[in-house]
Design a protein around this motif. Structure first.
Motif, PDB file in Angstrom:
ATOM      1  N   VAL A 265       0.839  -1.209   0.000  1.00 28.78           N
ATOM      2  CA  VAL A 265       0.000   0.000   0.000  1.00 28.78           C
ATOM      3  C   VAL A 265       0.865   1.246   0.000  1.00 28.78           C
ATOM      4  N   VAL A 266       1.907   1.237   0.830  1.00 30.89           N
ATOM      5  CA  VAL A 266       2.815   2.400   0.904  1.00 30.89           C
ATOM      6  C   VAL A 266       3.520   2.611  -0.436  1.00 30.89           C
ATOM      7  N   ALA A 267       4.006   1.521  -1.049  1.00 33.53           N
ATOM      8  CA  ALA A 267       4.692   1.642  -2.337  1.00 33.53           C
ATOM      9  C   ALA A 267       3.767   2.211  -3.401  1.00 33.53           C
ATOM     10  N   ALA A 268       2.502   1.775  -3.400  1.00 29.23           N
ATOM     11  CA  ALA A 268       1.537   2.289  -4.371  1.00 29.23           C
ATOM     12  C   ALA A 268       1.279   3.772  -4.146  1.00 29.23           C
ATOM     13  N   ALA A 269       1.176   4.183  -2.886  1.00 25.55           N
ATOM     14  CA  ALA A 269       0.933   5.595  -2.584  1.00 25.55           C
ATOM     15  C   ALA A 269       2.108   6.464  -3.023  1.00 25.55           C
ATOM     16  N   ARG A 270       3.315   5.976  -2.808  1.00 20.91           N
ATOM     17  CA  ARG A 270       4.501   6.753  -3.197  1.00 20.91           C
ATOM     18  C   ARG A 270       4.658   6.819  -4.716  1.00 20.91           C
ATOM     19  N   SER A 271       4.130   5.837  -5.426  1.00 22.39           N
ATOM     20  CA  SER A 271       4.283   5.817  -6.887  1.00 22.39           C
ATOM     21  C   SER A 271       3.286   6.718  -7.600  1.00 22.39           C
ATOM     22  N   GLU A 272       2.274   7.197  -6.868  1.00 25.86           N
ATOM     23  CA  GLU A 272       1.257   8.070  -7.453  1.00 25.86           C
ATOM     24  C   GLU A 272       1.456   9.484  -6.900  1.00 25.86           C
ATOM     25  N   PRO A 273       1.970  10.405  -7.690  1.00 23.97           N
ATOM     26  CA  PRO A 273       2.299  11.749  -7.177  1.00 23.97           C
ATOM     27  C   PRO A 273       1.142  12.431  -6.456  1.00 23.97           C
ATOM     28  N   ALA A 274      -0.069  12.318  -6.982  1.00 27.60           N
ATOM     29  CA  ALA A 274      -1.209  12.993  -6.349  1.00 27.60           C
ATOM     30  C   ALA A 274      -1.485  12.407  -4.967  1.00 27.60           C
ATOM     31  N   THR A 275      -1.419  11.092  -4.870  1.00 27.52           N
ATOM     32  CA  THR A 275      -1.650  10.437  -3.580  1.00 27.52           C
ATOM     33  C   THR A 275      -0.529  10.769  -2.605  1.00 27.52           C
ATOM     34  N   ALA A 276       0.708  10.723  -3.089  1.00 27.39           N
ATOM     35  CA  ALA A 276       1.850  11.026  -2.226  1.00 27.39           C
ATOM     36  C   ALA A 276       1.726  12.430  -1.629  1.00 27.39           C
ATOM     37  N   ARG A 277       1.308  13.394  -2.457  1.00 24.95           N
ATOM     38  CA  ARG A 277       1.141  14.767  -1.950  1.00 24.95           C
ATOM     39  C   ARG A 277       0.023  14.829  -0.917  1.00 24.95           C
ATOM     40  N   ALA A 278      -1.092  14.157  -1.207  1.00 21.36           N
ATOM     41  CA  ALA A 278      -2.237  14.200  -0.297  1.00 21.36           C
ATOM     42  C   ALA A 278      -1.908  13.565   1.055  1.00 21.36           C
ATOM     43  N   VAL A 279      -1.106  12.518   1.017  1.00 18.80           N
ATOM     44  CA  VAL A 279      -0.739  11.821   2.247  1.00 18.80           C
ATOM     45  C   VAL A 279       0.313  12.594   3.030  1.00 18.80           C
ATOM     46  N   GLY A 280       1.120  13.389   2.325  1.00 16.41           N
ATOM     47  CA  GLY A 280       2.182  14.141   2.980  1.00 16.41           C
ATOM     48  C   GLY A 280       3.541  13.508   2.850  1.00 16.41           C
ATOM     49  N   PHE A 281       3.684  12.609   1.874  1.00 11.05           N
ATOM     50  CA  PHE A 281       4.986  12.004   1.622  1.00 11.05           C
ATOM     51  C   PHE A 281       5.885  13.004   0.908  1.00 11.05           C
ATOM     52  N   THR A 282       7.083  13.175   1.430  1.00 11.47           N
ATOM     53  CA  THR A 282       8.070  14.046   0.802  1.00 11.47           C
ATOM     54  C   THR A 282       9.040  13.194   0.003  1.00 11.47           C
ATOM     55  N   PRO A 283       9.254  13.505  -1.260  1.00 14.76           N
ATOM     56  CA  PRO A 283      10.176  12.698  -2.069  1.00 14.76           C
ATOM     57  C   PRO A 283      11.537  12.546  -1.384  1.00 14.76           C
ATOM     58  N   GLY A 284      11.998  11.305  -1.279  1.00 11.95           N
ATOM     59  CA  GLY A 284      13.296  11.029  -0.685  1.00 11.95           C
ATOM     60  C   GLY A 284      13.317  10.964   0.821  1.00 11.95           C
TER      61      GLY A 284
END
Length: 418
Positions: A265-284
């Motif tokens: 689930v985490v890998a899928a969220a990080r692979s989708e830019p819109a989801t990553a932004r919504a969740v608050g994942f910072t690249p790197g």
């Protein structure tokens, strides 16, 4: 079989019971019960507490466990978090703490830290050391023949815990704590804890579906926790739900964990830019553990973020399919959803898993009662403490009887308020 354990288990299961009640519950003679009860009172394990209602003759003296006479420590060792629970003899959690997980540290370093944190847990509530029965320690994966973690080098443990493969965990922890240590799988321990708390009720076939860093299941059949010959029972995360699915770390394809586990689930969220932004994942930038990342996705889903919610719902559908397979194989009556990841995302998973289990094969005879654990975040640590209590209170070869559900009586092995 220890007659002492038989009597202790009968008292524990009843809550309060008279000597006459013990004769009926155990089948022992009156002189045997009198002798055993006197010894248990002298050991401070049992106390007399009031009288039963009169039935026309002399009122019978009631007995119960002296809950503060002994304590057990439960430890859940995982990559991201180490969770500790201190329970009294009745199983009520009197203290609990969480500390950073094993991470990439060497096992010997982590074991030394666990010993220090156990000491802090005990000292924090002022319990005398000689009242501690022992330590139950549970972790993802099987217990090997040398009382360590894992199995063959090519599988055994998930990649994040591979440095523990073959480490003599039991002996190492006993040496630094000077306490007896019992080891078990975390999903199996969660099931044992649910049984002790009465979370399965009177069911004769029940399971705890556990999701932390990975996915597993613990089974309780006819009152006994089933472990199998090698401790590999309940590896639900490695049930195939898609024959052509992605490669799993265990070497197979299409495993539930590879498709629906927190890491997927985490890998899928990080692979989708819109989801990553919504969740608050910072690249790197990554959080300390998969469970922490998964919790961030769960929070976003609860806020109504549709991409995060869709990822969890997709995972839950896969989990529900595997749960239906488990229910069909074991003719389950009760399935409890538990573990740190389901503590944060249970509200999404519960209705989907319930819906899937409506199609289980035995539905014409009985439904499967699917529920969330009352202590999902710390279930494995509580179950670890239950391992120690079982050794003191339960006859060898017998599963613990769940406490009676008497109105007004608090069920044991539950977390205390606050």
């Amino acid at each position: 079989m220890s007659s002492r354990s038989v009597v202790l288990d009968a008292i524990r299961a009843a809550g309060t019971i008279s000597r006459v009640g013990l004769i009926r519950a155990t089948g022992f003679t009156a002189p045997t019960i009198s002798t055993l009860v006197r010894k248990l009172i002298n050991e401070d394990l049992v106390v007399e507490t009031g009288h039963a209602k009169s039935t026309g003759g002399k009122r019978r003296v009631l007995l119960q466990l002296n809950h503060t006479s002994r304590y057990a420590v439960g430890v859940h060792l995982d990559h991201g978090v180490i969770t500790y629970a201190l329970t009294n003899l009745g199983g009520t959690v009197v203290a609990r703490i969480s500390r950073p997980g094993a991470g990439a540290q060497e096992p010997a370093v982590v074991v030394a830290r666990i010993a220090t944190e156990i000491a802090a847990l005990i000292d924090g509530v002022g319990v005398e050391r000689d009242r501690i029965l022992g330590v139950g320690l549970v972790f993802p994966g099987p217990v090997n023949a040398t009382r360590g973690m894992g199995g063959p080098p090519d599988v055994g443990l998930a990649p994040a815990m591979r440095q523990w493969n073959g480490f003599p965990l039991g002996a190492a922890l006993e040496q630094v704590t000077t306490l007896p240590v019992a080891l078990d799988n975390d999903a199996t321990a969660a099931a044992s804890g649910e049984h002790w708390t009465g979370g399965f009720g009177p069911a004769t076939s029940a399971a705890a579906l556990y999701m932390g860093t990975g996915i597993g299941a613990g089974l309780v059949v006819n009152g006994s926790t089933y472990r199998g010959p090698s401790g590999n029972v309940g590896e639900l995360g490695h049930v195939c739900v898609s024959a052509d699915g992605p490669r799993c770390w265990c070497g197979a394809r299409g495993c539930l964990e590879a498709l629906a586990g927190p890491a997927a689930v985490v890998a899928a969220a990080r692979s989708e830019p819109a989801t990553a932004r919504a969740v608050g994942f910072t690249p790197g930038v990554r959080r300390p553990s998969v469970v922490a990342d998964f919790a961030a996705i769960s929070r976003a889903a609860r806020r109504g973020e549709p991409h995060a919610l869709a990822l969890l719902e997709r995972s839950a559908r896969h989990l529900g399919v595997a749960a239906r397979t488990l229910a069909n194989l074991m003719d389950l009556e009760v399935l409890v959803l538990t573990g740190p990841s389901l503590a944060t995302a249970g509200s999404v998973y519960l209705p989907i898993v319930r819906h899937e289990l409506r199609a289980c094969f035995a539905r014409g005879t009985h439904t499967v009662d699917v529920r969330l654990s009352r202590s999902a975040a710390t279930a494995s640590a509580i179950g670890a403490a239950a391992l120690v209590l079982e050794s003191e209170l339960v006859p060898p070869g017998h599963g613990p009887r769940p406490p009676e559900q008497v109105p007004g009586r608090r069920v044991r092995l539950t977390e205390s308020a606050g």
